[in-house]
Motif scaffolding. Structure first.
Motif, short mmCIF file in Angstrom:
data_model
loop_
_atom_site.label_atom_id
_atom_site.label_comp_id
_atom_site.label_asym_id
_atom_site.label_seq_id
_atom_site.Cartn_x
_atom_site.Cartn_y
_atom_site.Cartn_z
N ARG A 1 0.84 -1.19 0.00
CA ARG A 1 0.00 0.00 0.00
C ARG A 1 0.87 1.25 0.00
N VAL A 2 0.54 2.19 -0.87
CA VAL A 2 1.31 3.41 -1.00
C VAL A 2 1.05 4.33 0.19
N THR A 3 2.12 4.79 0.83
CA THR A 3 2.03 5.76 1.92
C THR A 3 2.92 6.95 1.61
N GLY A 4 2.84 7.96 2.46
CA GLY A 4 3.69 9.13 2.26
C GLY A 4 5.16 8.85 2.46
N LYS A 5 5.49 7.74 3.13
CA LYS A 5 6.89 7.42 3.43
C LYS A 5 7.46 6.33 2.53
N GLY A 6 6.62 5.69 1.71
CA GLY A 6 7.09 4.60 0.87
C GLY A 6 5.98 3.60 0.61
N LEU A 7 6.35 2.35 0.38
CA LEU A 7 5.38 1.29 0.14
C LEU A 7 5.32 0.39 1.37
N GLU A 8 4.15 0.30 1.97
CA GLU A 8 3.97 -0.53 3.16
C GLU A 8 3.61 -1.95 2.72
N VAL A 9 4.48 -2.89 3.05
CA VAL A 9 4.31 -4.28 2.63
C VAL A 9 4.12 -5.15 3.87
N GLY B 1 7.25 -4.15 6.43
CA GLY B 1 7.24 -2.76 6.86
C GLY B 1 7.19 -1.81 5.67
N VAL B 2 7.66 -0.58 5.88
CA VAL B 2 7.65 0.44 4.83
C VAL B 2 8.97 0.41 4.07
N LEU B 3 8.87 0.21 2.75
CA LEU B 3 10.06 0.11 1.90
C LEU B 3 10.27 1.40 1.12
N PRO B 4 11.54 1.79 0.86
CA PRO B 4 11.80 3.01 0.10
C PRO B 4 11.19 2.92 -1.29
N ALA B 5 10.42 3.94 -1.69
CA ALA B 5 9.76 3.95 -2.98
C ALA B 5 9.65 5.38 -3.48
N PRO B 6 9.71 5.59 -4.79
CA PRO B 6 9.58 6.94 -5.33
C PRO B 6 8.16 7.47 -5.14
N ALA B 7 8.00 8.77 -5.12
CA ALA B 7 6.68 9.38 -5.01
C ALA B 7 5.99 9.35 -6.36
N GLY B 8 4.70 9.63 -6.34
CA GLY B 8 3.97 9.73 -7.61
C GLY B 8 2.67 8.99 -7.62
N SER B 9 2.55 7.88 -6.89
CA SER B 9 1.30 7.13 -6.86
C SER B 9 0.38 7.69 -5.79
N GLU B 10 -0.90 7.45 -5.96
CA GLU B 10 -1.90 7.95 -5.02
C GLU B 10 -1.80 7.21 -3.69
N GLU B 11 -1.73 7.97 -2.60
CA GLU B 11 -1.62 7.35 -1.28
C GLU B 11 -2.85 6.49 -0.97
N GLY B 12 -2.60 5.36 -0.35
CA GLY B 12 -3.66 4.43 0.00
C GLY B 12 -3.94 3.40 -1.07
N GLY B 13 -3.43 3.62 -2.29
CA GLY B 13 -3.65 2.66 -3.38
C GLY B 13 -2.67 1.50 -3.31
N THR B 14 -3.01 0.42 -3.99
CA THR B 14 -2.13 -0.74 -4.06
C THR B 14 -1.19 -0.60 -5.26
N ALA B 15 0.07 -0.91 -5.07
CA ALA B 15 1.06 -0.78 -6.14
C ALA B 15 2.15 -1.83 -5.98
#
Length: 354
Positions: free
Chosen positions: A243-251, A255-269
């Motif tokens: 799940r996309v969060t403001g800090k990265g991708l929560e898996v 936990g939260v993994l480093p990810a580039p910005a750009g996707s809508e928060e709360g969405g699955t990616a």
């Protein structure tokens, strides 16, 4: 400038949909590749361009004219077969001249064009030999010479290098690219070999299940895949769904993994991290975003490939490093990467796990 415009092309064989509303533009003078697994529809599309198949729907235009209305033998298109299909009883020059002779061109013109194209492909000294007296790479050049001597607007190549061994195939990849630039003909190659497509093509269309997943230059396909299929198909990749969060991708489980910005928060990616972007270090407080254990180390000609077991992840995490690996199997390591070095891919269903 666009040479070939393919719009909404579909083709079914009984219950099987080989092509599903395919749309592509192929530019004048480019080397274009159709890449995908077996059964993705790439050969069917090639056969439609050649005139051996008719689509059930859609249009194909060459310079704005309806290509589908032109019989196969009258199209300014040539097809180089996977098997090369050389006449075994004819010499190299006779094989190359065959199509021109069928058009009843003057003998002087045929001699001139055949001599020029044999010089181009580096086979002038082998003009009198028969195909069985040539190496695999030389036979491939004869087939190519026969295809380009008629000066088609479009040359179609169906798995052109599959019959060659690895070393000769690498050499011929460079040769094909050189020849394409030299003769200025638009080439469209069908292949399932990623290395071949990446090394040859100016642009690549990745196909899957009769559809085009992404069209891009090789570097863009590799670094910025736009669909989950492309992310998993092009080269080795580490894939994480969350799940996309403001800090990265929560898996889940990681936990939260480093990810580039750009996707809508709360969405699955899906997060895609190439093995060469993975950093390994000692297990110390604050180091890395994941912890893993090295389960395999393999050395391939200047590059070491490592597979790591990471708790909470159901598949090995892959890493690659230049030269000899600095860790051995069984070592505990910290795993990290920069957010900017990863790609975030939208369009992943919530129940899918990478």
């Amino acid at each position: 400038m666009t040479l070939i415009s393919i719009d909404g092309v579909s083709r079914r064989f009984g219950e099987v949909t080989a092509l599903d509303s395919v749309g592509l533009d192929i530019r004048q003078g480019e080397f274009f590749a159709l890449l995908g697994p077996s059964g993705c529809g790439k050969t069917t599309l090639l056969r439609i361009l050649a005139g051996f198949e008719q689509p059930d729907a859609g249009s194909v235009r060459l310079d704005g004219a309806d290509l589908l209305a032109i019989p196969a033998h009258r199209r300014p298109v040539n097809l180089m077969f996977q098997s090369y299909a050389l006449f075994p009883h004819m010499s190299v020059e006779k094989n190359v001249a065959y199509g021109l002779e069928r058009e009843r061109l003057p003998r002087a013109e045929i001699r001139e064009r055949v001599g020029a194209v044999l010089e181009t492909v580096g086979l002038a000294a082998q003009a009198r030999r028969r195909p069985h007296e040539l190496s695999g790479g030389q036979r491939q050049r004869v087939a190519l010479a026969r295809a380009i001597v008629k000066r088609p607007r479009l040359l179609l190549l169906d798995e052109p290098l599959s019959a060659l061994d690895k070393k000769v195939r690498s050499e011929m990849q460079l040769e094909l690219k050189r020849l394409q630039h030299e003769v200025g003909i638009t080439f469209v190659v069908v292949t399932h070999d990623q290395e071949e497509a990446m090394s040859l093509a100016d642009r690549i269309a990745v196909m899957n299940g009769g559809r085009v997943e992404q069209v891009d230059a090789p570097v863009d396909l590799y670094e910025r895949p736009r669909t989950p299929f492309v992310a998993g198909f092009i080269g080795a990749n580490n894939l994480f769904t969350g799940r996309v969060t403001g800090k990265g991708l929560e898996v889940d489980g990681l936990g939260v993994l480093p990810a580039p910005a750009g996707s809508e928060e709360g969405g699955t990616a899906m997060l895609a991290v190439r093995p060469e972007r993975i950093r390994l270090g000692p297990v110390t407080d604050g180091e890395g975003v994941l912890r893993g254990r090295v389960v395999d180390v393999s050395f391939y000609g200047g590059v070491s490939h490592l597979a790591l077991s990471v708790p909470g992840h159901d598949r090995a995490v892959l890493a690659a490093t230049q030269g000899r690996a600095r860790v051995e199997a069984g070592a505990e390591v910290a795993v990290s990467w920069d957010a900017a070095d990863a790609a975030l891919v939208d369009g992943v269903s919530g129940d899918r796990r990478a």
